[in-house]
Write a protein that holds these residues in place. Structure first.
Motif, PDB file in Angstrom:
ATOM      1  N   ALA A  35      39.281  37.643  25.936  1.00  0.00           N
ATOM      2  CA  ALA A  35      40.296  38.311  26.632  1.00  0.00           C
ATOM      3  C   ALA A  35      39.682  38.896  28.038  1.00  0.00           C
ATOM      4  O   ALA A  35      39.708  39.000  29.329  1.00  0.00           O
ATOM      5  CB  ALA A  35      40.847  38.839  25.741  1.00  0.00           C
ATOM      6  N   LEU A  71      46.439  35.615  30.777  1.00  0.00           N
ATOM      7  CA  LEU A  71      44.763  34.604  30.547  1.00  0.00           C
ATOM      8  C   LEU A  71      45.050  33.366  30.878  1.00  0.00           C
ATOM      9  O   LEU A  71      44.155  31.861  30.255  1.00  0.00           O
ATOM     10  CB  LEU A  71      44.550  35.091  29.007  1.00  0.00           C
ATOM     11  N   LEU A 100      41.074  31.391  24.471  1.00  0.00           N
ATOM     12  CA  LEU A 100      40.755  32.565  25.032  1.00  0.00           C
ATOM     13  C   LEU A 100      38.802  31.697  25.497  1.00  0.00           C
ATOM     14  O   LEU A 100      38.222  32.654  26.579  1.00  0.00           O
ATOM     15  CB  LEU A 100      40.755  33.681  23.686  1.00  0.00           C
ATOM     16  N   CYS A 143      44.238  41.286  21.791  1.00  0.00           N
ATOM     17  CA  CYS A 143      43.920  40.906  24.168  1.00  0.00           C
ATOM     18  C   CYS A 143      44.036  41.995  24.165  1.00  0.00           C
ATOM     19  O   CYS A 143      43.393  42.208  25.621  1.00  0.00           O
ATOM     20  CB  CYS A 143      44.569  39.819  23.743  1.00  0.00           C
ATOM     21  N   VAL A 149      41.672  43.745  27.468  1.00  0.00           N
ATOM     22  CA  VAL A 149      41.806  43.417  28.509  1.00  0.00           C
ATOM     23  C   VAL A 149      41.921  44.623  29.275  1.00  0.00           C
ATOM     24  O   VAL A 149      41.771  45.052  30.643  1.00  0.00           O
ATOM     25  CB  VAL A 149      43.799  42.777  29.062  1.00  0.00           C
TER      26      VAL A 149
END
Length: 490
Positions: free
Chosen positions: A16, A70, A209, A470, A474
């Motif tokens: 991520a 994402l 991902l 995630c 991020v």
């Protein structure tokens, strides 16, 4: 080679972070010690024709904003809403009724508010010229639960003991914690599950991902372990790989846990004394064992259980008092006589995980010590644990043992070896009042930044890492981009 950002670990957080950084135009590389990316988000064949995720079936939720940012749905990650959990005893079953979910709804709202707090904390704040009460940080959402015990909170909320036991089993699944201790209520903010099931297994999330990161331009390197991070003063300079190669980066994001990051990647002389001390005193709490069962067919459903029993988690005979006894045994390096166990019937949600007519069942047992008081996990001890779990399953689902074709057991040392988690702790450290929210992993440095300039911490040892999937990666990527824009990284 020189990169703008180097990420250690190609699990959900690492991928991520890579997608966000590469999308912003930064030259980004992800370094993974295993031959394939994914970390705990993988699915594999554990017996011919039978597939399951070895480390977990469900993840903490991915915040909606991050999921869409994402583009995970576009890359093939589709989540089925989390199915209802059932507590099952030999003579009865329990699901939370509509009027019994208020506390769980409240905890979800507090978790969402904590994410908002984390997002605002990423932006660096100028130090005030003069101290005043106005500059004191506002309390964290859920901070009041840092002094509450899980037992006290649940018994005050539920008049029905079975409902309280079910809620406790959901909060402590696969963990080692005493529900009577102050601060144990914080487990409600960081549930082990809640994301729902990924259609096709957790490998689909990894694939999505990976596609997001690679399509943005990130470079993924597998099969090479990072062995050292070199510093000059209190700033990172470069990292060294197991094959002797060196990589320079303006920023390094580590998705390893706190202990692994600071105590295995740095020379002791390179760390500030206080950083080494704090990393060394950070408490880990690995306590999950996973059993993957290949069955000839689904077990017979008890007549008193709901028709959708096998579609969701099944907690075996949860008892509020037994959670404390299992934790006491874990502290002593022994396996309790009654373990907290959660079953999931993977093939009920995804028939493609096994041959037609057969079934895949996973069992997650909590309070399993990484280190036993009488030595290592021998074959005999592993067989005894498998037998103990099957005996527990037989009490509530008679006839299951006769359906077993094969079983694979994964204990904390196996998790540590496979994923590099200290003590096999998938949650990056004990969830306690002094190791959560603003204290995770330390108070005076706003995570994801660390006391080492240019080094950022993602993964489960951060508050974001234990609250959601995630999110930690991020947030680390956003912090890197903020600091680059401000000229703080060279």
């Amino acid at each position: 080679m020189r990169y703008d950002a180097a990420i250690i670990g190609a699990g959900a957080d690492g991928l991520a972070a890579a997608a966000m950084l590469a999308r912003s135009g930064l030259k980004t590389v992800v370094l993974e010690r295993n031959e394939k990316p994914g970390g705990r988000c993988i699915t594999r064949e554990f017996h011919p024709g039978f597939h399951a995720s070895p480390f977990c079936d469900e993840l903490p939720p991915i915040p909606a904003e991050i999921f869409w940012a994402l583009g995970l749905a576009r890359h093939g990650a589709v989540f089925v809403p989390p199915p209802a959990s059932t507590a099952l005893w030999p003579d009865r079953a329990k699901r939370l009724a509509a009027g019994e979910t208020r506390l769980l709804t409240q905890s979800a709202a507090l978790t969402a508010a904590a994410f908002e707090r984390l997002a605002t904390d990423i932006a660096p704040r100028k130090k005030p010229l003069f101290w005043s009460s106005a500059h004191v940080s506002a309390p964290w959402p859920g901070d009041a639960w840092a002094s509450r015990s899980l037992t006290g909170l649940l018994t005050a909320e539920f008049a029905d003991n079975d409902a309280a036991a079910l809620a406790m089993a959901k909060a402590l699944e696969g963990r080692a914690a005493h529900p009577d201790l102050a601060g144990s209520a914080l487990h409600l903010l960081a549930p082990p599950g809640g994301s729902g099931l990924v259609a096709g297994g957790l490998q689909r999330l990894t694939d999505a991902l990976l596609a997001a990161a690679q399509s943005a331009g990130a470079e993924i390197v597998c099969g090479l372990e990072v062995t050292d991070i070199h510093t000059r003063g209190e700033k990172i300079m470069r990292l060294r790989l197991a094959d002797g190669a060196e990589i320079s980066a303006r920023a390094i994001v580590s998705t390893l846990d706190l202990k692994r990051t600071f105590l295995s990647l740095f020379a002791w002389s390179a760390l500030p004394v206080e950083v080494a001390r704090r990393a060394g005193s950070f408490r880990m709490a690995g306590g999950a064992a996973r059993l993957l069962f290949a069955l000839d067919s689904l077990p017979a459903r008890p007549a008193f259980a709901d028709g959708n029993l096998f579609s969701g988690p099944v907690h075996i005979e949860p008892d509020i008092r037994e959670f404390g006894a299992a934790y006491a045994a874990w502290r002593g390096g022994t396996v309790a006589g009654r373990l907290p166990i959660t079953l999931r019937f993977v093939s009920a949600a995804d028939p493609r995980s096994c041959p037609l007519g057969a079934a895949v069942m996973t069992a997650t047992a909590g309070c399993i010590p990484a280190r036993l008081f009488d030595g290592s996990w021998t074959h005999e001890k592993r067989d005894a644990l498998c037998e103990q779990v099957l005996v527990s399953v037989e009490r509530v689902l008679p006839g299951t043992a006769a359906r077993v074709r094969a079983c694979e057991l994964i204990v904390p040392p196996d998790i540590e070896e496979a994923l590099g988690c200290s003590d096999g702790d998938l949650w990056g450290g004990e969830i306690a009042s002094d190791q959560m929210l603003g204290f995770r992993p330390w108070l005076d440095c706003a995570v994801p930044r660390t006391p080492i300039g240019g080094l950022y911490l993602a993964g489960p040892s951060t508050t974001a890492g234990v609250l959601g999937t995630c999110a930690s990666g991020v947030f680390a990527a956003r912090a890197v981009m903020t600091d680059l824009k401000a000229g703080r990284l060279r």
